[in-house]
Each structure stands twice: as structure tokens, then as C-alpha cells.
Design a protein around this motif. Sequence first.
Motif, PDB file in Angstrom:
ATOM      1  N   TYR A  90       0.851  -1.197   0.000  1.00  0.00           N
ATOM      2  CA  TYR A  90       0.000   0.000   0.000  1.00  0.00           C
ATOM      3  C   TYR A  90       0.884   1.242   0.000  1.00  0.00           C
ATOM      4  O   TYR A  90       2.088   1.172   0.253  1.00  0.00           O
ATOM      5  CB  TYR A  90      -0.971   0.002   1.191  1.00  0.00           C
ATOM      6  N   GLU A  98       0.943   5.305   1.443  1.00  0.00           N
ATOM      7  CA  GLU A  98       0.272   6.262   2.338  1.00  0.00           C
ATOM      8  C   GLU A  98       0.897   7.642   2.225  1.00  0.00           C
ATOM      9  O   GLU A  98       2.059   7.793   1.864  1.00  0.00           O
ATOM     10  CB  GLU A  98       0.306   5.774   3.789  1.00  0.00           C
ATOM     11  N   TYR A 120      -4.655   6.648   2.060  1.00  0.00           N
ATOM     12  CA  TYR A 120      -4.163   5.289   1.778  1.00  0.00           C
ATOM     13  C   TYR A 120      -4.621   4.804   0.403  1.00  0.00           C
ATOM     14  O   TYR A 120      -5.795   4.922   0.065  1.00  0.00           O
ATOM     15  CB  TYR A 120      -4.681   4.281   2.815  1.00  0.00           C
ATOM     16  N   VAL A 145      -4.439   1.181  -1.511  1.00  0.00           N
ATOM     17  CA  VAL A 145      -4.154  -0.217  -1.146  1.00  0.00           C
ATOM     18  C   VAL A 145      -4.161  -1.106  -2.388  1.00  0.00           C
ATOM     19  O   VAL A 145      -5.024  -0.977  -3.260  1.00  0.00           O
ATOM     20  CB  VAL A 145      -5.227  -0.720  -0.128  1.00  0.00           C
TER      21      VAL A 145
END
Length: 206
Positions: free
Chosen positions: A156, A158, A198, A200
Motif C-alpha cells: 500500500y 500512504e 491510503y 491499497v
Amino acid sequence: SKNEEEHEDMYRILIADDEGLMLEAFKGIILAEFGEKCIVETAKTGRVVIEKAETFHPDIVFMDIDMPGRNGIEASRALRERNQSIVLLFVTNLAQYAIAGYEVDALDYILKPINYFSFKLKIQKALETVRRVQGTLLTIASDHGQQLVRDSEIFYIEVQGHNLIYHTLHGDLTATGTLKQIEAQLKPSGFYRCNYCYLVNLRHVG
């Protein structure tokens, strides 16, 4: 985006063989046929294979089985423990050794002496497998310089302040940029933005 470029057809190939002439022959065929698509590294022992895999992160490994010290089967087990998606092809002069390839999910095996045309077809098959399984190779301009990472290797991404943190199979990378730019680029690869900070990779959501 300046920070992230796609290399649709770039592949990292590691050739492992304890015979210098075999290494040069292998490398020569790969570069002659697929040179514009491939970055090639070589290793003469199983130990060097594992060391190089830590920094080079190969997509494909051509693994000689009969090498001094840590043989190709042991080295392949160690690679598999670290990365399930490496495409492995065994190289051997004994057909019965090829059976061991099933244990580490090898794609294929190549018998010595090498047949140029047959070897070319097996390289092609390996490249197609990588493209199907592993996704696109990205260049990320991180704080440690340019890093090559496949989108499938990213868990992921961020946002932290003005930085993007890429959490990958090979550790974390920090780069500047916006999530919006990357979201547009990675959406076709199965990335989903679950909130404003985020992005993902759904491949890794079990």
C-alpha cells in the motif's frame, strides 16, 4: 508524474551458473533477442544468487542445479521463502534433476547443451509469465535515488505530509508526490483508495 515512470517491458533477469562460458552464452542469447527489455545480472554460486536477489530483485532466475556449495535447489528454496512471484527456470544436464523443480514451483527446465531456438522460446514464456503475474515495473524517485519496483510488490501507499510512503515487499520507500496522481496510474493494476491517505493494492488483501 516525475516521481514515477512506467517501464511496461523491462525485466530483471538473474543467470546462475558456475561455468563462465555458460553464463556468457546465456547472457549473449538474452541480450541478442530481448536486450531492449532486459537487465541481466549473473552469479556463479548459490550464495551469490541469494545476495544479489536482496538488492537486484530479479523477476526471472535461470538456475543451474549443480553448483558448488549451496546448490541450485537449495538456493531456489531460499528465494521462494522470500518471494513467491519470482519465475524460476532450472538449467541442468540431467533430466531427473528437473523433477526437483516442482518442489519450488519452477516454470520450466532447460537441458544442457543449450539449443538456441528452444532457449529463446523458454525466455519468451518466462517474460510472458512475469507480465501476467507480476505487473508493471515502476521507477520511483525515492530519497535513496531511483528505485525499480513492480506494482505487484507494493502492499500500500500512504501520505505523510508532502511525502508518499511506499510499503513494498522489499521495505519502505519515501518519495514526493500526490496520491491523486498515483491513484490514476495504478487503478488499472487493482489499487483502491480506501480514504484520503491510503492507496491499497487489492492483490494483497486476503
